[in-house]
Write a protein that holds these residues in place. Structure first.
Motif, short mmCIF file in Angstrom:
data_model
loop_
_atom_site.label_atom_id
_atom_site.label_comp_id
_atom_site.label_asym_id
_atom_site.label_seq_id
_atom_site.Cartn_x
_atom_site.Cartn_y
_atom_site.Cartn_z
N MET A 199 52.53 24.04 33.63
CA MET A 199 53.51 23.71 32.60
C MET A 199 54.82 24.46 32.78
O MET A 199 55.73 24.30 31.97
N GLY A 200 54.90 25.30 33.82
CA GLY A 200 56.16 25.95 34.12
C GLY A 200 56.14 27.46 34.08
O GLY A 200 57.05 28.10 34.60
N TRP A 201 55.10 28.07 33.50
CA TRP A 201 55.02 29.53 33.44
C TRP A 201 54.31 30.04 34.70
O TRP A 201 53.10 30.33 34.69
N GLU A 202 55.04 30.13 35.77
CA GLU A 202 54.46 30.48 37.07
C GLU A 202 53.92 31.91 37.12
O GLU A 202 53.03 32.21 37.90
N SER A 203 54.46 32.78 36.28
CA SER A 203 54.04 34.19 36.31
C SER A 203 52.87 34.48 35.38
O SER A 203 52.39 35.61 35.31
N PHE A 204 52.39 33.46 34.66
CA PHE A 204 51.30 33.67 33.71
C PHE A 204 50.01 34.02 34.45
O PHE A 204 49.64 33.37 35.43
N THR A 205 49.34 35.07 34.00
CA THR A 205 48.09 35.52 34.61
C THR A 205 47.02 35.66 33.55
O THR A 205 47.21 36.35 32.55
N PHE A 206 45.90 34.99 33.77
CA PHE A 206 44.77 35.08 32.83
C PHE A 206 43.48 34.83 33.61
O PHE A 206 43.03 33.71 33.75
N ASN A 207 42.93 35.88 34.16
CA ASN A 207 41.69 35.77 34.94
C ASN A 207 40.75 36.93 34.61
O ASN A 207 40.46 37.77 35.47
N PRO A 208 40.26 37.00 33.36
CA PRO A 208 39.45 38.15 32.95
C PRO A 208 38.15 38.30 33.74
O PRO A 208 37.67 39.42 33.91
N LEU A 209 37.57 37.21 34.21
CA LEU A 209 36.30 37.32 34.93
C LEU A 209 36.46 37.93 36.31
O LEU A 209 35.46 38.28 36.94
#
Length: 292
Positions: A141-151
């Motif tokens: 959606m455009g947020w290339e820097s978004f990071t969400f990988n808790p596992l």
């Protein structure tokens, strides 16, 4: 009524319950005693009565893997208790307002509980996968820097497992709380409204104290499930990354079947049994002891 007459009262029901009683005594009590006894031995591939005292327990509590599993259990268990009760009670309070489509919402919230922990773990493994889960969707959606990988983060992995556990178990808590709320006499609400007591104070100081048995029972159900958590962890992370999401039940399984060290597995399972007893015994006393 004399004692002989009481003894033969409902005789057919007592006879019918004999197989169940024998099963409980032989399998559950006998199996538990057998496990505890063999936790003091050096059993490896096969159980054997070669007693070595507390050596297995000393090794258990000096093993980093077991200490990590206990730490994870404390984090997962405490947060699970808090958020399950909080979210479950809030949902139950909202449904108790006689809203439209209550049955539909109740079914939606309770549906995850009908799934097995393995299915739940796999679903949340996909959702939290950075390649095609939440992170991938947000980045598309455009947020290339978004990071969400808790596992895949050893500091956050236990919280990723917590998401899945809450998603599955909160619906059951909601139903238990809703049943408790529906058991509150309508006159209590009417009296509170007449006295001008705000709704939040009515819940906090009147309704919740009246629901103490429901809260206690719910706490026992959640806590016993937390101690035994295994499928969710295996389905999501298999205990990784490294040992960051290790839990006691997985430790027991790995030592008893993978490492073929029955003595160590028996010692760990005995500690789990002790934890469950610490939870169950106070509950039984609160529910039955004081009443007697």
């Amino acid at each position: 009524m004399s004692r002989p007459k009481q003894l033969f009262r409902n005789l057919n029901a007592k006879i019918a319950s004999i197989p169940m009683i024998l099963t409980a005594v032989v399998i559950f009590v006998g199996g538990t005693a057998w496990t505890v006894v063999h936790s003091f031995t050096n059993s490896r591939l096969l159980p054997r009565l070669n007693f070595i005292g507390l050596a297995q327990y000393e090794r258990l509590w000096t093993t980093p893997r077991w200490l990590i599993s206990i730490e994870n259990l404390l984090i997962y268990g405490s947060l699970s208790l808090i958020f399950s009760l909080l979210v479950g009670f809030i949902l139950a309070a909202l449904l108790d307002q006689k809203i439209r489509f209550e049955d539909t919402f109740r079914t939606i919230f309770l549906y995850p509980f009908a799934l097995s922990f393995v299915v739940t773990g796999l679903v949340w493994q996909w959702l939290l996968n950075p390649d095609f889960g939440v992170q991938s969707v947000v980045r598309s959606m455009g947020w290339e820097s978004f990071t969400f990988n808790p596992l895949y983060d050893k500091d956050l992995v236990i919280y990723g497992i917590l998401f899945a556990g809450l998603w599955q178990g909160t619906g059951l808590v909601m139903c238990l709380m809703l049943a408790g709320l529906r058991g509150i006499d309508e006159d209590v609400w009417k009296a509170a409204r007449v006295d001008g007591i705000p709704m939040w104070k009515t819940y906090l100081f009147i309704v919740i104290p009246m629901m103490r048995p429901v809260f206690v029972t719910t706490l026992v159900i959640i806590a016993s499930g937390v101690v035994r958590v295994y499928d969710l962890v295996v389905a999501q992370t298999s205990g990784g990354p490294a040992l960051a999401s290790e839990v006691p039940a997985k430790y027991v399984y790995d030592y008893m079947f993978a490492a073929q060290n029955l003595g160590q597995g028996f010692a760990a399972s005995t500690m789990m049994l002790l934890t469950v007893a610490i939870i169950i015994v106070p509950w039984a006393y609160l529910e039955f002891g004081r009443r007697r």
